[in-house]
Design a protein around this motif. Sequence first.
Motif, PDB file in Angstrom:
ATOM      1  N   GLY A 359      -5.963  29.777 -17.707  1.00  0.00           N
ATOM      2  CA  GLY A 359      -5.725  30.760 -18.497  1.00  0.00           C
ATOM      3  C   GLY A 359      -6.680  31.111 -19.871  1.00  0.00           C
ATOM      4  O   GLY A 359      -5.994  31.344 -20.841  1.00  0.00           O
ATOM      5  N   LYS A 360      -7.838  30.478 -19.648  1.00  0.00           N
ATOM      6  CA  LYS A 360      -8.806  30.708 -20.826  1.00  0.00           C
ATOM      7  C   LYS A 360      -9.047  32.205 -21.393  1.00  0.00           C
ATOM      8  O   LYS A 360      -8.662  32.448 -22.500  1.00  0.00           O
ATOM      9  CB  LYS A 360      -9.864  30.008 -20.722  1.00  0.00           C
ATOM     10  CG  LYS A 360     -10.060  28.645 -20.304  1.00  0.00           C
ATOM     11  CD  LYS A 360     -11.276  28.015 -20.390  1.00  0.00           C
ATOM     12  CE  LYS A 360     -12.183  28.769 -18.882  1.00  0.00           C
ATOM     13  NZ  LYS A 360     -11.458  28.646 -17.625  1.00  0.00           N
ATOM     14  N   THR A 361      -9.468  32.808 -20.348  1.00  0.00           N
ATOM     15  CA  THR A 361      -9.878  34.412 -20.627  1.00  0.00           C
ATOM     16  C   THR A 361      -8.512  35.244 -20.759  1.00  0.00           C
ATOM     17  O   THR A 361      -8.370  36.124 -21.759  1.00  0.00           O
ATOM     18  CB  THR A 361     -10.517  34.933 -19.567  1.00  0.00           C
ATOM     19  OG1 THR A 361     -11.809  34.172 -19.076  1.00  0.00           O
ATOM     20  CG2 THR A 361     -10.530  36.530 -19.701  1.00  0.00           C
ATOM     21  N   ALA A 374      -9.752  41.683 -15.778  1.00  0.00           N
ATOM     22  CA  ALA A 374      -9.539  42.647 -14.994  1.00  0.00           C
ATOM     23  C   ALA A 374     -10.959  43.104 -14.480  1.00  0.00           C
ATOM     24  O   ALA A 374     -11.181  43.448 -13.376  1.00  0.00           O
ATOM     25  CB  ALA A 374      -8.889  43.815 -15.684  1.00  0.00           C
ATOM     26  N   GLY A 375     -12.047  42.827 -15.187  1.00  0.00           N
ATOM     27  CA  GLY A 375     -13.290  43.470 -14.937  1.00  0.00           C
ATOM     28  C   GLY A 375     -14.159  42.524 -14.169  1.00  0.00           C
ATOM     29  O   GLY A 375     -15.301  42.407 -13.931  1.00  0.00           O
ATOM     30  N   GLU A 376     -13.794  41.057 -14.184  1.00  0.00           N
ATOM     31  CA  GLU A 376     -14.460  39.904 -13.650  1.00  0.00           C
ATOM     32  C   GLU A 376     -14.176  39.882 -12.091  1.00  0.00           C
ATOM     33  O   GLU A 376     -12.876  40.191 -11.563  1.00  0.00           O
ATOM     34  CB  GLU A 376     -13.928  38.804 -14.189  1.00  0.00           C
ATOM     35  CG  GLU A 376     -14.305  38.849 -15.764  1.00  0.00           C
ATOM     36  CD  GLU A 376     -15.818  38.612 -16.204  1.00  0.00           C
ATOM     37  OE1 GLU A 376     -16.719  38.552 -15.078  1.00  0.00           O
ATOM     38  OE2 GLU A 376     -16.209  38.771 -17.304  1.00  0.00           O
ATOM     39  N   ALA A 377     -15.209  39.365 -11.506  1.00  0.00           N
ATOM     40  CA  ALA A 377     -14.763  39.297  -9.957  1.00  0.00           C
ATOM     41  C   ALA A 377     -13.624  38.133  -9.662  1.00  0.00           C
ATOM     42  O   ALA A 377     -13.989  36.899  -9.945  1.00  0.00           O
ATOM     43  CB  ALA A 377     -16.104  38.844  -9.463  1.00  0.00           C
ATOM     44  N   GLY A 378     -12.636  38.588  -9.067  1.00  0.00           N
ATOM     45  CA  GLY A 378     -11.661  37.492  -8.858  1.00  0.00           C
ATOM     46  C   GLY A 378     -10.874  37.064  -9.849  1.00  0.00           C
ATOM     47  O   GLY A 378     -10.293  36.070  -9.889  1.00  0.00           O
ATOM     48  N   GLY A 379     -11.236  37.688 -10.919  1.00  0.00           N
ATOM     49  CA  GLY A 379     -10.386  37.131 -12.522  1.00  0.00           C
ATOM     50  C   GLY A 379     -11.142  35.942 -12.914  1.00  0.00           C
ATOM     51  O   GLY A 379     -10.504  35.242 -13.698  1.00  0.00           O
ATOM     52  N   ILE A 380     -12.292  35.662 -12.549  1.00  0.00           N
ATOM     53  CA  ILE A 380     -13.149  34.620 -13.141  1.00  0.00           C
ATOM     54  C   ILE A 380     -14.129  35.056 -13.903  1.00  0.00           C
ATOM     55  O   ILE A 380     -14.910  35.957 -13.699  1.00  0.00           O
ATOM     56  CB  ILE A 380     -13.724  33.824 -11.662  1.00  0.00           C
ATOM     57  CG1 ILE A 380     -12.609  33.406 -10.715  1.00  0.00           C
ATOM     58  CG2 ILE A 380     -14.537  32.618 -12.436  1.00  0.00           C
ATOM     59  CD1 ILE A 380     -13.366  32.842  -9.597  1.00  0.00           C
ATOM     60  N   THR A 381     -14.225  34.202 -15.143  1.00  0.00           N
ATOM     61  CA  THR A 381     -15.294  34.507 -16.233  1.00  0.00           C
ATOM     62  C   THR A 381     -16.583  34.135 -15.770  1.00  0.00           C
ATOM     63  O   THR A 381     -17.051  33.000 -15.145  1.00  0.00           O
ATOM     64  CB  THR A 381     -15.189  34.112 -17.555  1.00  0.00           C
ATOM     65  OG1 THR A 381     -13.819  34.443 -17.748  1.00  0.00           O
ATOM     66  CG2 THR A 381     -16.218  34.529 -18.630  1.00  0.00           C
TER      67      THR A 381
END
Length: 845
Positions: A359-361, A374-381
């Motif tokens: 839950g960092k981002t 929402a704009g990251e692939a797979g919700g991963i930064t």
Amino acid sequence: MSEVTVKQFAEVVGIPVDRLLTQLGNAGISVGGADDTISDDEKMELLAYLRKSHGKLGKQEESGPKKITLKRKTHSELKVPSAQGRTTTTKTVTVEVRKKRTYVKRSDILEEEEKRLQAEAEERARQEAEEAAARKAEEERKAKEEAERQAREEAERKQAEEAAAREAEAQRIVEEQARQQAAEAKPGAAPEADKGKGKKQPKHKRHAEPAADEDRKQSRKYGREELHVSADKSGKRRKKSRQRSVSLSSSDKHGFEKPTAPIVREVGIPESITVAELAQKMSVKAAELIKVLMKMGVMATINEVLDQETAQLIVEEMGHKPKLLSENEIEEELVQTEVEGERVSRAPVVTIMGHVDHGKTSLLDYIRRTKVAAGEAGGITQHIGAYHVDTDKGSISFLDTPGHAAFTAMRARGAQITDIVILVVAADDGVMPQTEEAIQHARAAGVPLVVAVNKIDKPEADPDRVKNELAQHEVIPEDWGGDTQFVNVSAHTGEGVDQLLEAVLLQAEVMELKAVIDCPANGVIIESSLDRGRGPVATVLVRNGILHKGDVILSGSEYGRVRAMFDEKGEQIEEAGPTIPALVLGLSGTPNAGDDVMVVKDERKAREVASFRQDKSRDTRLARQKQARLDEVFNQMSEGEVSDVNLVLKADVQGSLEALRDALTKLSNDEVRVKVVSGGVGGINESDVNLAAASGAIMIGFNVRADAAARRLVEEQGVDLHYYSVIYDAIDEVKKAISGLLSPEIREEIIGLAEVKDVFRSSKFGAIAGSMVVEGVVRRSAPIRVLRDNVVVYEGELESLRRHKDDVSEVRAGTECGIGVKDYNDVKPGDQIEVFERTEVSRTV
């Protein structure tokens, strides 16, 4: 004074010559004929006479019009033959000719002539003044030169007198020595010479004088004494020269003054230097230097690059003093070790670290009131982001780093430039491997921790378990007697977020963070990428000073002038102070994440330092490649055949490229060696494909795509090209391939490509992209990606596919269609919509 003939003046005025002669005679100006000349003064007399004699007429003319235009029309008829069917008839055409003639008052012409004469007189006066000033300056220059010449002659005269005095003194000394020798040769000295009977007698003086003369001739070859550099050749001859006194007449002197001792130079030697440059520093010919190298057993050409140790030995061998230069000496004028100035309080720079999906981002999103995940692939930064947040308690700059273990280097850079680390640990998951790595990075950088126990809103949350597990890693809570603040938060509901910000600001207040404002700005590169429309862009976090638009900055081997700056919201700003992140445009290239940034006053100096760093990096890389090739030869001889997996990497930003390169390189083992042949930022082009084909490498595109020309070349050359949008997939695929765990491969095959021509708005579907299918087929059921400048900006699926007003299941190449992208309304003209299919393919080694 300009003069014209009467005839020429009559043509200018526009009157007959006879009439002008009459007027001149009436004005009292004597002229003989049309070829006589009249001066400007005579013209002025004529003008004054005419004004006086025609005063009343002039006034009447002034009341009338200044010019009259007469128009005249004439009509005529022309007969033109015209054909109507087979018969020929004559057609009459009326032609109208219009003529226009304008008459101007004579007084206006005379007035213009008067103005012209006055302007000419003023111009002549100005030229005469300039000529007088030039003559005066020339006279002053000649007087100054004459004074300097006299001063030189006086100095030369004094020097000549001093030389004559020295010559007379030398002559006196010679005569004195001659008198002493004559006194010693008298008869009374013979008994003293007999006392040495039985001992070895010296040679007679008559025999010694020819030898001395011969020695003098040899030592004064070409009119001057020979100079010996070597010490072992000069001692005896110098002793002889001291035993005699040489008197040179003025005729023996020449302009060149020989040095009294060998010239020993202090030669600066950098890390690497060519033979030609070293010879120039020692003022010797390159051929002489190459001979010395050959004597030392080194075969080198004039362009050969020598290392510092070899160059030092050569300089010492040739009798000079070597001075070893530091590799960064050229940069010392620009780089300041300490920033001087008044220090003021600044906002803290906070890095959020933790394990994947803790839950960092999401926590940062709640703080910034925006949605980044929402704009990251797979919700991963996948990238490092820098954001400035203004709270009620104060300002904080956040750095959001990825949580996967492969991004260790990126996260370490984040810890080095940060003041406080927020360690996010999920209350329902506890301490994980990446959590331990974050603690190690923070301790290595000497940065205090603030623990955010996230997801406390879940039923299975257990904050006490988190405290127990962190205590095992020497992270002790304050309520247990430690020095680490623990705050229970929920990124979903916002519970405890205010307490977390207060804890961060409290920690910053204890640390007394300071920055200097009145100094050239400096900072660090957080991230850099290549934008096709804007060129190289870099995210800069300012440490000290204020970065202004228009400043010249130097970062690593790149430099440039700041053309524009944007904040994290995309709004243009004019300046950025300490701890303020800014997106900077204007650099010559994409610097590496973590490079220092400094403002330089002299753009030429910045370009020189950047060029020096580029040359140094290239030399180091070439030396490393040369050594690597040698190591490969010995390894193959000793270990046998070793398989190499060559890779060509292209990524959307520099940070992802470095992390992917490091992670893939670490996958090498005793049997398989992973080598990254090349890596770059931006879309895949023909040059990348040619490099992969020449080196037999596998191409990996991370969030980038190949353009049309590169795709054709991939098919022609048979290059193995893979696209990835999540770093886990790329690492896992390469790991399985080199480990022999070849499970069925999920391969993506691009089946179609559509280019967006225009965007329309629909009340039902939102943004509808009016597109043209340029390759393959677009199927409604297949997943899609939206590409902008060959970089993936969105991945999802189609919501609608229409041909005219009908819903269709697929559209083939060369056909227009309307495409609605599900949950994405930011499609722009010029974007490309890529349609692909995932298939399972069995793999073999």
